[in-house]
Design a protein around this motif. Structure first.
Motif, mmCIF file in Angstrom:
data_model
loop_
_atom_site.group_PDB
_atom_site.id
_atom_site.type_symbol
_atom_site.label_atom_id
_atom_site.label_comp_id
_atom_site.label_asym_id
_atom_site.label_seq_id
_atom_site.Cartn_x
_atom_site.Cartn_y
_atom_site.Cartn_z
ATOM 1 N N ASP A 1 -2.413 49.872 54.699
ATOM 2 C CA ASP A 1 -2.584 48.848 55.746
ATOM 3 C C ASP A 1 -1.851 49.258 57.011
ATOM 4 O O ASP A 1 -2.355 49.103 58.124
ATOM 5 N N ASP A 2 -0.621 49.764 56.840
ATOM 6 C CA ASP A 2 0.148 50.218 58.014
ATOM 7 C C ASP A 2 -0.609 51.329 58.746
ATOM 8 O O ASP A 2 -0.734 51.308 59.977
ATOM 9 N N LEU A 3 -1.121 52.298 57.969
ATOM 10 C CA LEU A 3 -1.825 53.419 58.605
ATOM 11 C C LEU A 3 -3.038 52.911 59.381
ATOM 12 O O LEU A 3 -3.267 53.335 60.525
ATOM 13 N N SER A 4 -3.798 51.995 58.754
ATOM 14 C CA SER A 4 -5.004 51.476 59.430
ATOM 15 C C SER A 4 -4.612 50.741 60.707
ATOM 16 O O SER A 4 -5.242 50.906 61.755
ATOM 17 N N ARG A 5 -3.549 49.955 60.610
ATOM 18 C CA ARG A 5 -3.141 49.169 61.789
ATOM 19 C C ARG A 5 -2.650 50.091 62.915
ATOM 20 O O ARG A 5 -3.072 49.974 64.052
ATOM 21 N N TRP A 6 -1.783 51.047 62.560
ATOM 22 C CA TRP A 6 -1.274 51.957 63.598
ATOM 23 C C TRP A 6 -2.423 52.760 64.207
ATOM 24 O O TRP A 6 -2.434 53.039 65.393
ATOM 25 N N SER A 7 -3.398 53.094 63.354
ATOM 26 C CA SER A 7 -4.526 53.867 63.876
ATOM 27 C C SER A 7 -5.344 53.006 64.848
ATOM 28 O O SER A 7 -5.657 53.428 65.961
ATOM 29 N N SER A 8 -5.655 51.765 64.441
ATOM 30 C CA SER A 8 -6.493 50.967 65.364
ATOM 31 C C SER A 8 -5.726 50.550 66.611
ATOM 32 O O SER A 8 -6.317 50.322 67.656
ATOM 33 N N ASP A 9 -4.397 50.508 66.538
ATOM 34 C CA ASP A 9 -3.599 50.220 67.746
ATOM 35 C C ASP A 9 -3.401 51.471 68.618
ATOM 36 O O ASP A 9 -2.696 51.418 69.629
ATOM 37 N N GLY A 10 -3.943 52.609 68.155
ATOM 38 C CA GLY A 10 -3.781 53.859 68.926
ATOM 39 C C GLY A 10 -2.374 54.433 68.838
ATOM 40 O O GLY A 10 -1.951 55.223 69.677
ATOM 41 N N LYS A 11 -1.623 54.013 67.812
ATOM 42 C CA LYS A 11 -0.229 54.473 67.720
ATOM 43 C C LYS A 11 -0.041 55.626 66.738
ATOM 44 O O LYS A 11 1.028 56.231 66.685
ATOM 45 N N LEU A 12 -1.057 55.857 65.893
ATOM 46 C CA LEU A 12 -0.915 56.907 64.874
ATOM 47 C C LEU A 12 -1.238 58.243 65.537
ATOM 48 O O LEU A 12 -2.396 58.588 65.744
ATOM 49 N N LEU A 13 -0.201 58.989 65.890
ATOM 50 C CA LEU A 13 -0.400 60.196 66.693
ATOM 51 C C LEU A 13 -0.673 61.428 65.838
ATOM 52 O O LEU A 13 -1.503 62.257 66.175
ATOM 53 N N GLU A 14 0.074 61.577 64.737
ATOM 54 C CA GLU A 14 -0.081 62.775 63.909
ATOM 55 C C GLU A 14 0.200 62.413 62.456
ATOM 56 O O GLU A 14 0.954 61.479 62.165
ATOM 57 N N ALA A 15 -0.415 63.185 61.570
ATOM 58 C CA ALA A 15 -0.048 63.135 60.145
ATOM 59 C C ALA A 15 -0.015 64.575 59.685
ATOM 60 O O ALA A 15 -0.855 65.379 60.107
#
Ligand code: COI
Length: 406
Positions: free
Chosen positions: A322-336
């Protein structure tokens, strides 16, 4: 050193004084014919083996045998051996690189030795002196030094392996063991030309669970993942993203520790990796990434390609799908990215979950700036181009290597 005494039926009780592993008693028998070294572009991870190996055996009455370096050959195992029947095998993954001075170097080998001892203890295998194992690894590297590749990003992968060899089917600890150390020259683990990999998040099978062996390097952590991996690959993904629990905590990616980079509101970035709660392998590369992030943010070093003023807030914390999905849709997930000895650092570009994909920002060459900074600095330390603390350990052999030996 006090070691276990066999009661004759495989249970280990009491202690007796038997021989500890002693590298000064090493005997070396060199192979009469040395194998040709295949061209590095034909190597796949772990498919080429060098000429020699270390073998030592533990017997509960006498302790550790005098270790031997001898021509690499199959081991003879009774089919009722504990490691065959009950999977009592633990191992380490390490690498040797040649530095600019022509000398082989290990990377933080003390961490591997400590983990090997912990893994052996977890599987109730006989104990051993880790300094002596390291001394044997160094001797083997010297004997087979012509195999250490001199190409950048290529190295000699080292596989110290401890197997339970008690013969018998009683469901009990193995009071006999064989230590075998062998070497495999290796290039990049994923031959994707630096591109990012994709992972499929799975929740119907798990890699590790509380109280299990996920925090140790035991062979049985890996093989149960082969079937899910095959299924993921059929769906077009490269690796598995292992989840745990109803809240779908992210744990590891394939055989790697996972890191994610999340943009913060203050403009800095967070670097998250799951905490060592017993389900996560305490990876040497994982620890190195955390330590380098801290050193960069404290101004002690400047990670390559990053601004001195850029701050990476590294923390070991739980995060979920859920965190990953949320950070991704907020444009905050920069790298993995995944981190491990074999891969060093490899970036993750796509995470499949319940029929949908989380797509991470693309970066030229595959790695994002943070992943690239760690990969470059770690490789520079491994290859002896940079010195950081006591992480690079030189193996002093008789001769330095020169390019003509490849
Ligand atoms: C490593 O990264 O060294 C590993 O052991 C992972 C895998 C190759 C088993």
């Amino acid at each position: 050193m006090a070691l276990w005494k066999s009661t004759g039926n495989g249970t280990l009780e009491g202690i007796s004084h038997v021989a500890d592993l002693d590298a000064s008693k090493l005997t070396v028998t060199l192979s009469e014919t040395l194998k040709p070294i295949p061209p590095p572009d034909t190597w796949q991870f772990g498919n080429i083996m060098t000429d020699h190996m270390v073998v030592a055996e533990f017997d509960p009455e006498t302790g550790w045998s005098d270790p031997e370096i001898k021509p690499r050959a199959p081991l003879s195992l009774d089919p009722a051996s504990s490691c065959v029947q009950y999977g009592t095998t633990v191992f380490e993954g390490m690498k040797a690189y040649v530095g600019p001075d022509g000398k082989p170097r290990l990377f933080r080998p003390d961490m591997n030795m400590a983990r090997l001892a912990r893994s052996a203890e977890r599987m109730a295998l006989p104990p051993f002196n880790t300094d002596q194992v390291l001394a044997l690894i160094k001797q083997l590297i010297i004997v087979d030094r012509r195999w250490i590749p001199l190409l950048s990003e290529h190295s000699m992968y080292i596989r110290p392996t401890l197997m339970g060899t008690r013969m018998g089917l009683s469901v009990a600890a193995s009071d006999h063991a064989t230590l075998c150390i062998f070497l495999s020259p290796t290039g990049p683990y994923f031959r994707s030309g630096g591109k990012s990999i994709s992972v499929l998040a799975v929740f119907d099978t798990v890699r590790a669970w509380p109280g299990g062996t996920g925090g140790h390097k035991v062979a049985l952590n890996y093989s149960p993942g082969f079937l899910p991996l095959r299924t993921a690959q059929k769906q077009g993904y490269d690796q598995i993203l292992w989840l745990l629990g109803d809240d779908m905590k992210v744990t590891e990616a394939g055989a790697m520790n996972i890191f994610i980079v999340v943009r913060r509101d203050d403009g800095d970035v967070d670097l998250f990796t799951p905490p060592l709660d017993g389900t996560i392998l305490p990876g040497v590369t994982r620890d190195s990434v955390l330590a380098l992030a801290e050193a960069h943010t404290a101004g002690e070093i400047n990670l390559p390609g990053l601004q001195k003023t850029s701050r990476i807030h590294a923390s070991e914390r739980t995060f979920t799908m859920d965190d990953l999905s949320r950070w991704s849709s907020d444009g905050k997930l920069l790298e993995a990215f995944g981190a491990g000895t074999a891969v060093i650092i490899t970036s993750i570009g796509k995470i499949g979950f319940k029929g949908e994909d989380i797509i991470l920002p693309e970066h030229e060459g595959g790695l994002g700036p943070i992943a690239n900074a760690f990969r470059t600095r770690i490789l520079d330390i491994q290859e002896g181009k940079e010195v950081w603390k006591n992480w690079g350990v030189v193996v002093d052999g008789k001769t330095a290597l020169t390019k003509t030996e490849v």
